[in-house]
Design a protein around this motif. Structure first.
Motif, mmCIF file in Angstrom:
data_model
loop_
_atom_site.group_PDB
_atom_site.id
_atom_site.type_symbol
_atom_site.label_atom_id
_atom_site.label_comp_id
_atom_site.label_asym_id
_atom_site.label_seq_id
_atom_site.Cartn_x
_atom_site.Cartn_y
_atom_site.Cartn_z
ATOM 1 N N VAL A 1 -1.011 15.958 -1.429
ATOM 2 C CA VAL A 1 -2.252 14.951 -2.043
ATOM 3 C C VAL A 1 -2.764 15.901 -3.085
ATOM 4 C CG1 VAL A 1 -4.195 13.544 -1.736
ATOM 5 C CG2 VAL A 1 -2.149 13.777 0.063
ATOM 6 N N GLY B 1 0.705 -1.208 -0.216
ATOM 7 C CA GLY B 1 -0.018 0.219 0.060
ATOM 8 C C GLY B 1 0.791 1.063 0.307
ATOM 9 N N GLN C 1 0.582 3.468 2.110
ATOM 10 C CA GLN C 1 1.108 3.654 3.407
ATOM 11 C C GLN C 1 2.458 3.366 3.793
ATOM 12 O OE1 GLN C 1 -0.995 5.615 5.289
ATOM 13 N NE2 GLN C 1 0.524 5.650 6.794
ATOM 14 N N ARG D 1 -3.164 -5.156 -0.347
ATOM 15 C CA ARG D 1 -2.109 -4.179 0.114
ATOM 16 C C ARG D 1 -0.864 -4.316 -0.993
ATOM 17 N NH1 ARG D 1 -3.685 -1.164 1.863
ATOM 18 N NH2 ARG D 1 -2.131 -0.369 3.344
ATOM 19 N N SER E 1 -5.637 0.245 -3.820
ATOM 20 C CA SER E 1 -6.459 0.159 -2.723
ATOM 21 C C SER E 1 -7.786 0.658 -3.203
ATOM 22 C CB SER E 1 -6.124 0.977 -1.474
ATOM 23 O OG SER E 1 -4.798 0.035 -0.999
ATOM 24 N N SER F 1 -1.812 3.570 -5.868
ATOM 25 C CA SER F 1 -2.111 2.517 -4.977
ATOM 26 C C SER F 1 -3.329 1.822 -5.830
ATOM 27 C CB SER F 1 -2.775 3.136 -3.770
ATOM 28 O OG SER F 1 -3.284 2.163 -3.127
ATOM 29 N N LEU G 1 4.788 5.918 2.438
ATOM 30 C CA LEU G 1 4.902 7.152 3.362
ATOM 31 C C LEU G 1 6.066 6.709 4.681
ATOM 32 C CD1 LEU G 1 1.086 8.186 3.581
ATOM 33 C CD2 LEU G 1 3.212 9.495 2.180
HETATM 34 C C1 LIG Z 1 -3.771 10.290 0.859
HETATM 35 C C2 LIG Z 1 -3.622 8.859 1.035
HETATM 36 N N1 LIG Z 1 -2.603 8.348 1.073
HETATM 37 C C3 LIG Z 1 -2.128 7.037 1.369
HETATM 38 C C4 LIG Z 1 -3.346 6.197 1.881
HETATM 39 C C5 LIG Z 1 -2.882 4.743 1.972
HETATM 40 O O1 LIG Z 1 -3.538 3.950 1.202
HETATM 41 P P1 LIG Z 1 -3.224 2.207 0.828
HETATM 42 O O2 LIG Z 1 -1.910 2.124 1.886
HETATM 43 O O3 LIG Z 1 -4.253 1.482 1.033
HETATM 44 O O4 LIG Z 1 -2.521 2.572 -0.639
HETATM 45 C C6 LIG Z 1 -4.624 6.820 1.791
HETATM 46 C C7 LIG Z 1 -5.643 5.809 2.153
HETATM 47 O O5 LIG Z 1 -6.804 6.021 2.851
HETATM 48 C C8 LIG Z 1 -4.770 7.945 1.638
HETATM 49 O O6 LIG Z 1 -5.969 8.590 1.685
#
Ligand SMILES: Cc1ncc(COP(=O)(O)O)c(C=O)c1O
Length: 413
Positions: free
Chosen positions: A182, A110, A112, A262, A254, A252, A115
């Motif tokens: 974002v 993901g 996440q 993931r 997701s 992503s 990040l």
């Molecule tokens: C702006 C943003 N970044 C990252 C994510 C993480 O998403 P994922 O780890 O499922 O790709 C989210 C999930 O809500 C998000 O809103």
């Protein structure tokens, strides 16, 4: 061994950085909302009605039915990620205006995980991360583990000089490390940066000589309006290619397919991908091989179809929520009109506190939302809140917004 007389004192053994890792008050609060009669606009998660369940089941069955495929799918995978999946992402990025090769892509658990890696890669304690106000809560959580300080990215014209940003970071005891944005249908505001704002942001980052992290998990979910080029596409064009670009983009699967497998990715210059690959090895060796294979098959066979279904489905819900807000909100309440994504951002009259009102909203109106201040690095924004239209039905959206409107009418008196 005999039982110890003094119990283990965990707190004295944690690393100093754990002090910055606290359960988000909001996430804890939202756990309590899982009651059937509450209409929740709080969760920012995709609608399971859109998960391609039959296709996912069929793809797993295909892999399990082919001995060679199954052997590979059950094995450790290369840290960079499944070769076929990275190749698909390369062609997807080309459609979004970014020319790159598989060496520019790292598959992550993901975005996440991306990040968390980027926070760990760039931030030493007291360094400054530049973020929007408000910004994605999960990014603040990922970065905060590295004990940074935050400064706010200018929103349009600013009277602060480049030197003032550097000086502020220096006074905090570190240096400016990156800007995080974002840009498309942001979580939490639903806002999309227009082309001028994107160019200004790139110029700002260039003046400060910092990387830009472009987090775009919602970019494919545009319901109307014109597509805006990615920051990475604009910068690659200006700098003559990805290897000289300062932008690192995150993607992503997701929000298009499912968050359950993931799978996300980072697209960046080879040098950066090399460092991130070392982090991936140290962290979890690789993503799940079988899940990557399934996502690669879905992406190759039905990405556009899945996006089209998502757009048609969420557009109706977004329209229902905008329409209901128009009819039910009292004077003085304003909200964003997103062209895509899953969120609408509401601003209450100054002086109202969305966190305090949440209790009444849940107990009296049986409606939930996320108070906006959680998304501000400095805890401001007390009169704001985030609504998500992804999960409730159109009828529930109408009902819930009517109830919220009635509560706010009372509160604004
Ligand atoms: C702006 C943003 N970044 C990252 C994510 C993480 O998403 P994922 O780890 O499922 O790709 C989210 C999930 O809500 C998000 O809103």
């Amino acid at each position: 061994m005999t039982p110890q007389e003094t119990p283990m004192d965990w707190g004295t053994r944690y690393a100093a950085r754990m002090a910055g890792m606290k359960a988000s008050e909001i996430r804890e609060l939202l756990k309590l909302l899982d009651q059937p009669d509450i209409i929740s606009f709080a969760g920012g998660i995709p609608d399971p009605a859109l998960f391609p369940q039959a296709e996912i089941a069929q793809t797993y069955a295909q892999i399990c039915g082919d001995r060679a495929l199954f052997d590979a799918a059950l094995q450790y995978s290369v840290s960079e990620g499944d070769a076929g999946l990275r190749q698909w992402i390369v062609s997807y990025m080309a459609k979004r205006g970014v020319t790159c090769g598989p060496e520019n892509i790292l598959i992550t658990n993901g975005s996440q995980q991306a990040l968390e890696f980027l926070g760990r890669m760039f931030l030493s304690p007291k360094d400054t991360a530049m973020v929007e106000a408000p910004t994605y809560l999960g990014a603040l959580q990922a970065f905060s583990a590295m004990e940074p300080v935050y400064d706010t990215l200018p929103n349009g014209a600013t009277n602060r000089t480049v030197a003032s940003y550097r000086d502020k970071a220096g006074a905090a005891g570190g240096v400016l490390k990156f800007a995080y944005v974002v840009p498309d249908f942001a979580n939490p505001t639903g806002h999309t940066l227009n082309i001028e704002e994107r160019r200004e942001l790139l110029q700002f980052a260039s003046d400060l000589n910092i990387p830009v992290i472009e987090d775009s998990p919602y970019v494919a979910l545009r319901y109307d309006g014109q597509e805006v080029p990615m920051l990475q596409a604009l910068d690659c064009e200006d700098q003559g290619g990805i290897e000289s670009s300062r932008v690192i983009s995150l993607g992503s699967f997701s929000k298009v397919f499912t968050p359950g497998l993931r799978v996300g990715w980072i697209c960046a210059p080879t040098e950066v991908i090399g460092k991130l690959t070392l982090m991936k090895q140290a962290s979890d060796l690789s993503n799940s091989a079988i899940n990557q294979r399934v996502i690669a098959t879905l992406a190759t066979t039905r990405f556009d179809q899945q996006v089209a279904q998502g757009i048609a489905h969420y557009r109706v819900k977004r329209d229902a929520m905008l329409d209901a807000l128009e009819r039910h909100m009292p004077d003085g309440v304003t909200w964003s009109k997103p062209e895509g994504g899953l969120f609408i951002w509401v601003t209450l009259p100054e002086g109202l506190d969305a966190t305090a009102l949440l209790q009444q909203a849940v107990e009296q109106a049986r409606v939930a939302y996320v108070p906006g201040h959680a998304f501000f690095a400095d805890g401001s924004g007390r009169n704001t809140l985030r609504l998500s239209f992804s999960l409730p039905s159109v009828d529930a959206i109408e009902d819930g917004i009517a109830k919220l409107g009635a509560l706010l009418k009372k509160a604004t008196g």
